[in-house]
Each structure stands twice: as C-alpha cells, then as structure tokens.
Design an enzyme around this catalytic site. Sequence first.
Site, mmCIF file in Angstrom:
data_model
loop_
_atom_site.group_PDB
_atom_site.id
_atom_site.type_symbol
_atom_site.label_atom_id
_atom_site.label_comp_id
_atom_site.label_asym_id
_atom_site.label_seq_id
_atom_site.Cartn_x
_atom_site.Cartn_y
_atom_site.Cartn_z
ATOM 1 N N TYR A 161 0.805 -1.187 0.092
ATOM 2 C CA TYR A 161 -0.059 0.051 -0.076
ATOM 3 C C TYR A 161 0.882 1.262 -0.063
ATOM 4 C CZ TYR A 161 -3.768 -3.338 1.111
ATOM 5 O OH TYR A 161 -4.575 -4.253 1.089
ATOM 6 N N PRO A 164 -11.596 -0.278 -2.482
ATOM 7 C CA PRO A 164 -12.680 -0.900 -3.017
ATOM 8 C C PRO A 164 -14.120 -0.152 -2.814
ATOM 9 C CG PRO A 164 -11.468 -2.180 -1.410
ATOM 10 C CD PRO A 164 -10.898 -0.776 -1.365
ATOM 11 N N HIS A 166 -7.691 1.350 1.554
ATOM 12 C CA HIS A 166 -7.424 -0.107 1.843
ATOM 13 C C HIS A 166 -6.428 -0.435 3.013
ATOM 14 C CE1 HIS A 166 -7.876 -4.224 1.443
ATOM 15 N NE2 HIS A 166 -7.958 -4.344 0.011
ATOM 16 N N LYS A 226 -23.977 -26.104 -2.406
ATOM 17 C CA LYS A 226 -24.027 -26.936 -1.323
ATOM 18 C C LYS A 226 -24.811 -28.128 -1.250
ATOM 19 C CE LYS A 226 -23.383 -23.150 2.365
ATOM 20 N NZ LYS A 226 -24.188 -22.488 3.361
ATOM 21 N N LYS A 274 -22.756 -30.888 -2.281
ATOM 22 C CA LYS A 274 -21.349 -30.952 -1.372
ATOM 23 C C LYS A 274 -20.357 -30.327 -1.796
ATOM 24 C CE LYS A 274 -23.079 -34.914 1.357
ATOM 25 N NZ LYS A 274 -24.696 -34.618 0.990
ATOM 26 N N SER A 302 -18.112 -26.650 -2.334
ATOM 27 C CA SER A 302 -17.822 -25.251 -1.731
ATOM 28 C C SER A 302 -18.494 -24.253 -2.730
ATOM 29 C CB SER A 302 -16.486 -25.019 -1.339
ATOM 30 O OG SER A 302 -16.165 -23.819 -1.406
ATOM 31 N N ASP A 346 -17.800 -21.283 -2.629
ATOM 32 C CA ASP A 346 -16.432 -20.316 -3.255
ATOM 33 C C ASP A 346 -15.565 -21.014 -4.127
ATOM 34 O OD1 ASP A 346 -14.782 -17.895 -2.783
ATOM 35 O OD2 ASP A 346 -13.255 -19.577 -2.299
ATOM 36 N N SER A 360 -7.845 -14.854 4.257
ATOM 37 C CA SER A 360 -7.482 -14.090 5.572
ATOM 38 C C SER A 360 -6.455 -14.838 6.493
ATOM 39 C CB SER A 360 -8.778 -14.218 6.239
ATOM 40 O OG SER A 360 -8.479 -13.668 7.847
ATOM 41 N N SER A 373 -12.027 -11.954 -5.418
ATOM 42 C CA SER A 373 -12.229 -11.978 -3.762
ATOM 43 C C SER A 373 -13.931 -12.315 -3.471
ATOM 44 C CB SER A 373 -12.218 -10.468 -3.171
ATOM 45 O OG SER A 373 -11.953 -10.841 -1.994
ATOM 46 N N GLN A 374 -14.060 -13.257 -2.676
ATOM 47 C CA GLN A 374 -15.518 -13.202 -2.043
ATOM 48 C C GLN A 374 -15.656 -12.365 -0.986
ATOM 49 O OE1 GLN A 374 -17.860 -17.337 -1.384
ATOM 50 N NE2 GLN A 374 -16.644 -16.852 0.495
#
Length: 624
Positions: free
Chosen positions: A109, A122, A345, A425, A428, A430, A432, A458, A556-557
């Site tokens: 940054y 963002p 950010h 889901k 079964k 994911s 994402d 994260s 990104s989610q």
Amino acid sequence: MLAVCVRAALRPGVVKPCHLVRPVTQMQEMSTSHQEGLPKLPVPPLKQTCERYLAALEPIVSEEELDHTRELVNEFLKGGVGERLQKGLERRARKTENWLSDWWMQSAYLDCRMPVAVYTSPGVVLPRMHFHDRQGQMRFAAKLIAGVLEFKKMIDTETLPVEYLSKKPLCMNQYYQILSSCRIPGPKRDTVANYAIGKTPPTHITVVHNFQFFVLDVYNSDGTPLTVDQIYMQLEKIWNSSLQTNKEPIGILTSQHRNTWGKAYNNLIKDKTNKESVRAIQKSIFTVCLDAPMPRVSDEQYQSRVAAQMLHGGGSRWNSGNRWFDKTLQFIVGEDGTCGLVYEHAPAEGPPIVFLIDYVVKCMQRTEVVRSPMVPLSMPQKLRFNITPEIKRDIEKAKQNMNMMVHDLDVKVLMFSHFGKKLPKQHKLSPDAFMQMALQLAYFRMYDECCSTYESSSLRMFKLGRTDAIRTTTVDSSNFVRAMQDPAKQKSEKLSLLQQAVHTHKDNTYNAVHGQAIDRHLLGLKLLSIEDLTSMPEIFMDTSYAVAHHYNLSTSQVGSKTDCVMCFGPMVPDGYGVCYNPMDDHFNIAITAFNSCEETNAAKFSQVVEDALLDMKALLEDSQ
C-alpha cells in the site's frame, strides 16, 4: 493510465473469503488477553513453498520456462541462499509480533504510488433506497451516522464480538484501525495516522456536500451521541450553507497519483487555514459524502453505474470532487437513492467493513423512539481553503486525470439470479470453489488459456494477520476447463474433474488460512534479500516469477448478510477485478476492466461467467 504500480503484483486482492468467518453469538469482550493469546504467523518450510510454487506455475507457464525455473529453484534450495534467507525470516518471526504485517502495509500500500481511487480502494454498493429528494437523503444519512456511532461504541468499550474460524478466535485488530484514521500522502511514501489512539479522540465527522467540507460534532457536551433527529437538523444546516456550486473541488486532489498528490499536499498545507482544514478532515471519525444525483440510466445498468460512482464519483462534473479519498471510511449517500461507501485499503481488509455495514443496516431498520432533547446545537463549522493559483493548477490537473480514469474504467455488475450458494452446497461442493471454477472456465473460454489468478484469503487466525493468496489456477482446474471445451468428453468425466478441482481449491484455501500459502513467504524472502543488500536471488528475476505475479484475474469473495456488492479495479492493465457476494439464491458479482486494453471487456466477461455458471449447474443436474 496503463502505467502500473511496480508493486501491483503485491497489491492484495481486496478481501478474504468471509464465508469462512462467523461472529460468535454471545457478546464477548475484545480484550487484550484475547489478542495476546493469538498464535504468531508461522514461516512455512522452505522446501514446501518451493514445491508448491512450481506446482502453481505448471498450468500458466510453458514447459521450457518451467524447466528453467526448476533449475533456479533447485539452486536456491541447495546453494545455501534460500536457507540463509529462511533463517533470517525465522529470526524476524521470533523478534516481531508478526513478521509480515509491517512489510505488507508498506509494500502493498504505502509504497505503491498509483492513485488510491480505482487502483486500491474498494467500493461497496448498498441496496437502492426509495428516496428521490434531499429530505430522504438527509434522513437516511442521519440514521446511517447514528448506526456507525453505535458500532463505534462497541469499539470504544471493547465489547465487539470476537469472530471465530474453525472454533479458533480471529485477530480483531483491524476493527480498531478503521475509525478516526486517514492516509497521509508523502512525496515518496505515505503513512497512516490513527487519531483514535491519542488522549483526546475525535468527536466529529466530516460531511461534504457540493465539494464543501464541514465539521459536524456528533456528541453532546455530556458525551452522549446526537440522536437521529439532531443529526438530521445539523445536516439540513450543512445543506443550506453549501448551496453555492462554484467552489473549487479541493477533494479531487486526493485522487491523484501519490507522488503528485504528495507534492500538492505539501504545497496546500503551507497555508495555516488550509492545514487546519486538512487536519480536521484527517482526524474525523469518518466522512459522509452527500452526492448530487447522477444521470439516470436503465434499471439493468443501474448497479454498474452506482458501482463506478462508489469507486470514483463519476468524474469532475459529478461527484469525484465530493470525496477525500485518503479517508479510511467514506459513506456515500446520493440524492437519487444511491448509497454505499468507498474505503482506503491500507488499514484493513473487507471483513471489518462488511461486518460494520451489516451492523449499521440492522440498526437502521429499527424504529426510532428517541426524542431529541430541545438543546440548540451550534452551526457545523465550514472548512475554509485559500486557493492560490498553484493550487488551482493542481486541481485542474487532478480533474483531467480523474476524468481519464473514469473514462478508462469498465464496470459491469452481474446480478446472477438463477441460483445461489444453496445449489453447490446441495451437491456437497464449496460455493466459493464453485464460483472460482466458473471464473476459470469463463476466462479459458474467452482467451483459450489459463491465467495467474489471485483470490484473497485471511490470515486473521494469527496475531495482526492480514491476507495471503489462494492460487485458483491449478493443474486440476486446468484439466476441468479443458474437458468442458472437449465435446468428446463424457459428462460424468467432466463432473468428476469439477469435483477434483473444487476439492483442490478447498485444500489450497485451508493451507492459505493456516499460514501455509506461498505468496507472502516468497515476498518475505525477496524483501529480506533487499534489506540484506545481497544480490537478488535468480528465482525472483525469472520470467516465471513475473508471470506468476501478473494476476489477470484478481478475485475476492465478500460474504455479507446485506444484499450488497463490493467492487475494485483490476490489478494489472490487461486484467479483471472480480468480487462476488454469494447469497442463498443469487450471486452479486462485480467485474471491472480497463477500456484502454483492447483484449478485456467487463460486459462480455460477465456474460461468459453467467454461461459458465449455468453450464456447471446443468452438469450437476444431468449427473443426478
């Protein structure tokens, strides 16, 4: 416009997969003991990172390049250089709270000199409101301000609910960085100032309307926050005293290239009045931008237009001067019912911002019963600026550059309504990983190749943790997308390859969240070799390393309870920025690209993503 920050490759994809995080239900204090008990970020084993790096390169570089890189990696591992740097990193990890966080803040940054607008900040689009006049705008803004002050109370009293992931507590430090903070430009490197830490924390917010800034005290003399009615009355006063539109849009200076703004900033604050006004903005708890209505567009284009407005304000004719882009948090409320925010950010990732939004939206839905005390409130203070010919020139230059930036950014919001996260889901899978495979398939269909892809994850399981990268493009994802384009392949085989690719992505996500991804480790080794002033190891000078860090897909989610969509600009000139919010029965997906690149097109990519999702749904249903 195509000049890219030399560290663009280091720029984080904006937020992590929030679906992995759930706040605890009970109110548990964010105590210092909670923070102290968090583990330190590990330094992954060197051999493991090198092996995973080569695996990540396999689907994106030629066999010849890969062979060359294998030799360099071997040399790095066996020649003693890698081991020496690894030991240096391990020493740094023992001596610091987090071996990465300071380096990351600087390299990703504060050293990056591209404008924060579009390139790193963002935007978030909130659901459209049904007001079309200034009274509705003021009432909404007043409720929003009151909601954020309620959130601030949790931070001030350290009663913020601790978030958990896999039953492990997460670092809550970022929540303490988003209010009363601001980025400060420098001629070569920026800093971030947090004014909440001092003896007299700020008690005001800044409100900007018609390019004019006001200081609004949001607490009574007894320390209680103003009620919604009181805030509404104060906003009315601000509106009425900012009706002249011939004011210079001083805020547009903050949208410039950082070196340019750094020089203009030093020039601006030579004047005592200007310096005091700038300080008042920087110290404020947050900023509220009361925007003028934008040109009307069709319902289909509305979300895309608002996403662009959140990112850059629409240009100098519209609301780009109605901002202070250095401010960590800016809430945007338009007279035409558009609302959302843009955030700087450097101090934090998306999850604290999304948590704040969800909390505030819930607050605003409550019915108000508080009657305002009949205490006369003083007039909010208008901030004055003395505009010299030189400052005027800087403003004109900033206007031109902003208009070029607005013209160059291509934004498409896809409100995908055919199904949401419930469908994968049920099978079964994911949600994402399912979405990531749809993006891989769409990219392959458009360009007939796989590309380097960044998904943010994260590191908050560790003290002061920020992000690492999940590398979505794998040998398994490549096998899946190629099979989807091969008419000779059976549906059962395609489904099996999809399941394998999703499984691999899930494993990579797990590794990233647990501090075992490769990108920050490689960055640490590279930065350490720069600090040691030794010659740069060959693996960092290699073509493969450049390809690996040229993210044509930066993704990104952002999992939010609110039906909102987050958006951010592409990481590279010929790439896409993709952010998605998976709801139960639909996906909100924001896609950005640059018009100056002939190869990219946000609307076209959005269409191909939609087709990919539908084809993958058909694959799941046919196989039943």
